[in-house]
Each structure stands twice: as structure tokens, then as C-alpha cells.
Write a protein that holds these residues in place. Structure first.
Motif, PDB file in Angstrom:
ATOM      1  N   PRO A  54       0.817  -1.216   0.000  1.00  0.00           N
ATOM      2  CA  PRO A  54       0.000   0.000   0.000  1.00  0.00           C
ATOM      3  C   PRO A  54       0.854   1.269   0.000  1.00  0.00           C
ATOM      4  CG  PRO A  54      -0.795  -1.563   1.645  1.00  0.00           C
ATOM      5  CD  PRO A  54       0.510  -2.099   1.118  1.00  0.00           C
ATOM      6  N   GLY A  55       0.512   2.201  -0.882  1.00  0.00           N
ATOM      7  CA  GLY A  55       1.193   3.492  -0.940  1.00  0.00           C
ATOM      8  C   GLY A  55       2.531   3.491  -1.651  1.00  0.00           C
ATOM      9  N   MET A  56       2.951   2.350  -2.166  1.00  0.00           N
ATOM     10  CA  MET A  56       4.252   2.245  -2.819  1.00  0.00           C
ATOM     11  C   MET A  56       4.140   2.655  -4.281  1.00  0.00           C
ATOM     12  SD  MET A  56       6.742  -1.099  -2.988  1.00  0.00           S
ATOM     13  CE  MET A  56       7.017  -1.172  -1.217  1.00  0.00           C
ATOM     14  N   GLU A  57       4.990   3.579  -4.702  1.00  0.00           N
ATOM     15  CA  GLU A  57       5.052   4.017  -6.094  1.00  0.00           C
ATOM     16  C   GLU A  57       6.418   3.629  -6.649  1.00  0.00           C
ATOM     17  OE1 GLU A  57       4.275   8.194  -6.264  1.00  0.00           O
ATOM     18  OE2 GLU A  57       2.511   8.023  -4.976  1.00  0.00           O
ATOM     19  N   TRP A  58       6.451   3.201  -7.900  1.00  0.00           N
ATOM     20  CA  TRP A  58       7.692   2.750  -8.517  1.00  0.00           C
ATOM     21  C   TRP A  58       8.142   3.691  -9.618  1.00  0.00           C
ATOM     22  CZ3 TRP A  58      10.633  -1.224  -6.823  1.00  0.00           C
ATOM     23  CH2 TRP A  58      10.058  -2.070  -5.874  1.00  0.00           C
ATOM     24  N   ASP A  59       9.446   3.902  -9.686  1.00  0.00           N
ATOM     25  CA  ASP A  59      10.095   4.588 -10.790  1.00  0.00           C
ATOM     26  C   ASP A  59      11.245   3.677 -11.206  1.00  0.00           C
ATOM     27  OD1 ASP A  59      11.179   6.253 -12.663  1.00  0.00           O
ATOM     28  OD2 ASP A  59      11.784   7.818 -11.251  1.00  0.00           O
ATOM     29  N   GLY A  60      10.998   2.831 -12.195  1.00  0.00           N
ATOM     30  CA  GLY A  60      11.993   1.827 -12.569  1.00  0.00           C
ATOM     31  C   GLY A  60      12.127   0.811 -11.453  1.00  0.00           C
ATOM     32  N   ASP A  61      13.353   0.601 -10.985  1.00  0.00           N
ATOM     33  CA  ASP A  61      13.620  -0.380  -9.932  1.00  0.00           C
ATOM     34  C   ASP A  61      13.549   0.197  -8.529  1.00  0.00           C
ATOM     35  OD1 ASP A  61      14.033  -2.565 -11.646  1.00  0.00           O
ATOM     36  OD2 ASP A  61      16.103  -1.946 -12.033  1.00  0.00           O
ATOM     37  N   VAL A  62      13.230   1.468  -8.403  1.00  0.00           N
ATOM     38  CA  VAL A  62      13.229   2.138  -7.096  1.00  0.00           C
ATOM     39  C   VAL A  62      11.803   2.491  -6.699  1.00  0.00           C
ATOM     40  CG1 VAL A  62      14.065   4.136  -5.806  1.00  0.00           C
ATOM     41  CG2 VAL A  62      15.548   3.031  -7.489  1.00  0.00           C
ATOM     42  N   SER A  63      11.456   2.150  -5.472  1.00  0.00           N
ATOM     43  CA  SER A  63      10.129   2.487  -4.968  1.00  0.00           C
ATOM     44  C   SER A  63      10.215   3.721  -4.076  1.00  0.00           C
ATOM     45  CB  SER A  63       9.542   1.329  -4.162  1.00  0.00           C
ATOM     46  OG  SER A  63      10.200   1.218  -2.910  1.00  0.00           O
ATOM     47  N   PHE A  64       9.068   4.355  -3.905  1.00  0.00           N
ATOM     48  CA  PHE A  64       8.953   5.456  -2.954  1.00  0.00           C
ATOM     49  C   PHE A  64       7.665   5.250  -2.180  1.00  0.00           C
ATOM     50  CE2 PHE A  64       7.363   9.525  -1.493  1.00  0.00           C
ATOM     51  CZ  PHE A  64       8.467   9.991  -0.804  1.00  0.00           C
ATOM     52  N   THR A  65       7.776   5.352  -0.871  1.00  0.00           N
ATOM     53  CA  THR A  65       6.614   5.267   0.001  1.00  0.00           C
ATOM     54  C   THR A  65       6.665   6.461   0.940  1.00  0.00           C
ATOM     55  OG1 THR A  65       6.744   2.854  -0.076  1.00  0.00           O
ATOM     56  CG2 THR A  65       5.353   3.818   1.639  1.00  0.00           C
ATOM     57  N   GLU A  66       5.561   7.208   0.999  1.00  0.00           N
ATOM     58  CA  GLU A  66       5.480   8.375   1.891  1.00  0.00           C
ATOM     59  C   GLU A  66       5.796   7.938   3.320  1.00  0.00           C
ATOM     60  OE1 GLU A  66       5.379  12.213   2.507  1.00  0.00           O
ATOM     61  OE2 GLU A  66       4.737  11.460   0.552  1.00  0.00           O
ATOM     62  N   GLY A  67       6.682   8.671   3.968  1.00  0.00           N
ATOM     63  CA  GLY A  67       7.068   8.361   5.344  1.00  0.00           C
ATOM     64  C   GLY A  67       8.189   7.340   5.455  1.00  0.00           C
ATOM     65  N   MET A  68       8.471   6.629   4.369  1.00  0.00           N
ATOM     66  CA  MET A  68       9.535   5.619   4.376  1.00  0.00           C
ATOM     67  C   MET A  68      10.685   5.991   3.445  1.00  0.00           C
ATOM     68  SD  MET A  68       8.613   3.111   6.436  1.00  0.00           S
ATOM     69  CE  MET A  68       9.468   1.665   5.897  1.00  0.00           C
ATOM     70  N   GLY A  69      10.397   6.749   2.387  1.00  0.00           N
ATOM     71  CA  GLY A  69      11.436   7.150   1.452  1.00  0.00           C
ATOM     72  C   GLY A  69      11.618   6.162   0.314  1.00  0.00           C
ATOM     73  N   HIS A  70      12.820   6.178  -0.253  1.00  0.00           N
ATOM     74  CA  HIS A  70      13.154   5.338  -1.401  1.00  0.00           C
ATOM     75  C   HIS A  70      13.726   4.001  -0.944  1.00  0.00           C
ATOM     76  CE1 HIS A  70      13.132   9.311  -3.386  1.00  0.00           C
ATOM     77  NE2 HIS A  70      12.642   8.603  -4.397  1.00  0.00           N
ATOM     78  N   ALA A  71      13.482   2.976  -1.779  1.00  0.00           N
ATOM     79  CA  ALA A  71      14.035   1.648  -1.501  1.00  0.00           C
ATOM     80  C   ALA A  71      14.132   0.864  -2.806  1.00  0.00           C
ATOM     81  CB  ALA A  71      13.171   0.893  -0.496  1.00  0.00           C
ATOM     82  N   ALA A  72      15.050  -0.085  -2.834  1.00  0.00           N
ATOM     83  CA  ALA A  72      15.208  -1.006  -3.961  1.00  0.00           C
ATOM     84  C   ALA A  72      15.689  -2.341  -3.402  1.00  0.00           C
ATOM     85  CB  ALA A  72      16.205  -0.452  -4.980  1.00  0.00           C
ATOM     86  N   TRP A  73      15.063  -3.422  -3.833  1.00  0.00           N
ATOM     87  CA  TRP A  73      15.380  -4.752  -3.319  1.00  0.00           C
ATOM     88  C   TRP A  73      16.031  -5.607  -4.393  1.00  0.00           C
ATOM     89  CZ3 TRP A  73      11.022  -2.048  -2.164  1.00  0.00           C
ATOM     90  CH2 TRP A  73      10.740  -1.849  -0.809  1.00  0.00           C
ATOM     91  N   PHE A  74      16.935  -6.476  -3.967  1.00  0.00           N
ATOM     92  CA  PHE A  74      17.579  -7.413  -4.873  1.00  0.00           C
ATOM     93  C   PHE A  74      17.932  -8.678  -4.112  1.00  0.00           C
ATOM     94  CE2 PHE A  74      20.821  -4.747  -3.017  1.00  0.00           C
ATOM     95  CZ  PHE A  74      21.897  -5.592  -2.752  1.00  0.00           C
ATOM     96  N   ARG A  75      18.235  -9.722  -4.838  1.00  0.00           N
ATOM     97  CA  ARG A  75      18.643 -10.997  -4.224  1.00  0.00           C
ATOM     98  C   ARG A  75      20.131 -11.209  -4.477  1.00  0.00           C
ATOM     99  NH1 ARG A  75      14.264 -14.236  -2.690  1.00  0.00           N
ATOM    100  NH2 ARG A  75      12.284 -13.387  -3.448  1.00  0.00           N
ATOM    101  N   ASP A  76      20.788 -11.784  -3.497  1.00  0.00           N
ATOM    102  CA  ASP A  76      22.197 -12.123  -3.690  1.00  0.00           C
ATOM    103  C   ASP A  76      22.302 -13.485  -4.371  1.00  0.00           C
ATOM    104  OD1 ASP A  76      21.804 -14.045  -1.673  1.00  0.00           O
ATOM    105  OD2 ASP A  76      23.179 -13.102  -0.251  1.00  0.00           O
ATOM    106  N   SER A  77      23.507 -13.980  -4.523  1.00  0.00           N
ATOM    107  CA  SER A  77      23.738 -15.258  -5.197  1.00  0.00           C
ATOM    108  C   SER A  77      23.120 -16.417  -4.443  1.00  0.00           C
ATOM    109  CB  SER A  77      25.243 -15.495  -5.348  1.00  0.00           C
ATOM    110  OG  SER A  77      25.855 -15.546  -4.053  1.00  0.00           O
ATOM    111  N   GLU A  78      22.772 -16.225  -3.176  1.00  0.00           N
ATOM    112  CA  GLU A  78      22.230 -17.290  -2.329  1.00  0.00           C
ATOM    113  C   GLU A  78      20.718 -17.176  -2.159  1.00  0.00           C
ATOM    114  OE1 GLU A  78      24.787 -19.579  -1.580  1.00  0.00           O
ATOM    115  OE2 GLU A  78      25.563 -18.104  -3.010  1.00  0.00           O
ATOM    116  N   ASP A  79      20.093 -16.287  -2.927  1.00  0.00           N
ATOM    117  CA  ASP A  79      18.654 -16.053  -2.942  1.00  0.00           C
ATOM    118  C   ASP A  79      18.149 -15.337  -1.688  1.00  0.00           C
ATOM    119  OD1 ASP A  79      16.420 -16.133  -4.588  1.00  0.00           O
ATOM    120  OD2 ASP A  79      15.617 -17.925  -3.629  1.00  0.00           O
ATOM    121  N   ASN A  80      19.030 -14.629  -0.997  1.00  0.00           N
ATOM    122  CA  ASN A  80      18.635 -13.801   0.143  1.00  0.00           C
ATOM    123  C   ASN A  80      18.156 -12.448  -0.371  1.00  0.00           C
ATOM    124  OD1 ASN A  80      19.600 -15.575   2.317  1.00  0.00           O
ATOM    125  ND2 ASN A  80      21.620 -15.116   1.465  1.00  0.00           N
ATOM    126  N   VAL A  81      17.106 -11.896   0.229  1.00  0.00           N
ATOM    127  CA  VAL A  81      16.584 -10.593  -0.162  1.00  0.00           C
ATOM    128  C   VAL A  81      17.330  -9.501   0.603  1.00  0.00           C
ATOM    129  CG1 VAL A  81      14.553  -9.105  -0.296  1.00  0.00           C
ATOM    130  CG2 VAL A  81      14.304 -11.585  -0.620  1.00  0.00           C
TER     131      VAL A  81
END
Length: 130
Positions: A93-120
Motif C-alpha cells: 500500500p502506498g508504494m510508487e515505482w520509478d523503474g527499480d526504485v520504490s517510494f513510500t510516503e514516510g519511508m522514502g526510497h528503496a530497492a530490493w535485490f537478491r544475492d547469489s544465495e537467494d537472500n533478499v
């Protein structure tokens, strides 16, 4: 009691050599110490410490297990994408995306990825000031 203790992240890896290569090649990180082929200790210039350790339970969490608080999430995400990091997209809820980066009011920007071991893992702009 614990309010004076340091907290560090422990990131599981099923294959320590593969994880070492990912953290070096994709994230530009070099371990500062290796513990008998079972763990890699990393220290960042920002003062963080984390361990990547050998275990058969890697990649099972399904949620963010570690975050890097960076000054410019979009720029850092672009740099990592250029190194071959692939980003994940989640709906919340409230998450907006610009490419691979999200923005959520009150939380700011974020981007998630997985490492070689499938950890987020996550890049974020840190907690907003009170």
C-alpha cells in the motif's frame, strides 16, 4: 542491557565461494577476514559489520534480511544494475515505482535485490528524521 550492545547481520550462504564472488563483483565488497572457510566477515567504511556464513539454510527467509542505508537510492541502484544486479519489485500500500526504485510516503526510497544465495537485500534512504 542490550541497549549498549552492537548488532550485526548474519547472511546465510549455501556456497561461500559463490557468495564471495557476488559480494565482490556485484557489490564491490571484500571480506576483511575469513573464518576457516565457514564465514566471511565484512566491514564497511560506514561502520557496519556483517558476516556471510556457510549453511544449508540459505535463501529461505523470503523477506529482507539486510539493508544498506545510502544517500541516493536511485543512483546506487543504477550503479548496481550496471554491475549485473537484478532488482525485485513488490506491491505494498502506498508504494510508487520509478523503474527499480520504490517510494513510500514516510519511508522514502528503496530497492530490493537478491544475492547469489537467494537472500533478499535492500537499499534504502534510511529512516526519515523524527
Amino acid at each position: 542491557m542490550l541497549d549498549h550492545a552492537e548488532v550485526t547481520a548474519n547472511i546465510p550462504a549455501a556456497d561461500l565461494d559463490r557468495a564471495r564472488a557476488f559480494y565482490a563483483d556485484k557489490l564491490g565488497l571484500t571480506p576483511t577476514r575469513e573464518m576457516d572457510g565457514i564465514a566471511l566477515l565484512y566491514r564497511t567504511a560506514g561502520g557496519s559489520v556483517f558476516t556471510v556464513y556457510l549453511t544449508e539454510h540459505a535463501g529461505r527467509a523470503g523477506h529482507t534480511i539486510a539493508q544498506w542505508h545510502v544517500d541516493d537510492v536511485p543512483a546506487t541502484a543504477r550503479e548496481l544494475a550496471a554491475r549485473g544486479v537484478q532488482f525485485e519489485h513488490f506491491d505494498a500500500p502506498g508504494m510508487e515505482w520509478d523503474g527499480d526504485v520504490s517510494f513510500t510516503e514516510g519511508m522514502g526510497h528503496a530497492a530490493w535485490f537478491r544475492d547469489s544465495e537467494d537472500n533478499v537485500l535492500c537499499l534504502d534512504s534510511g529512516f526519515p528524521p523524527d
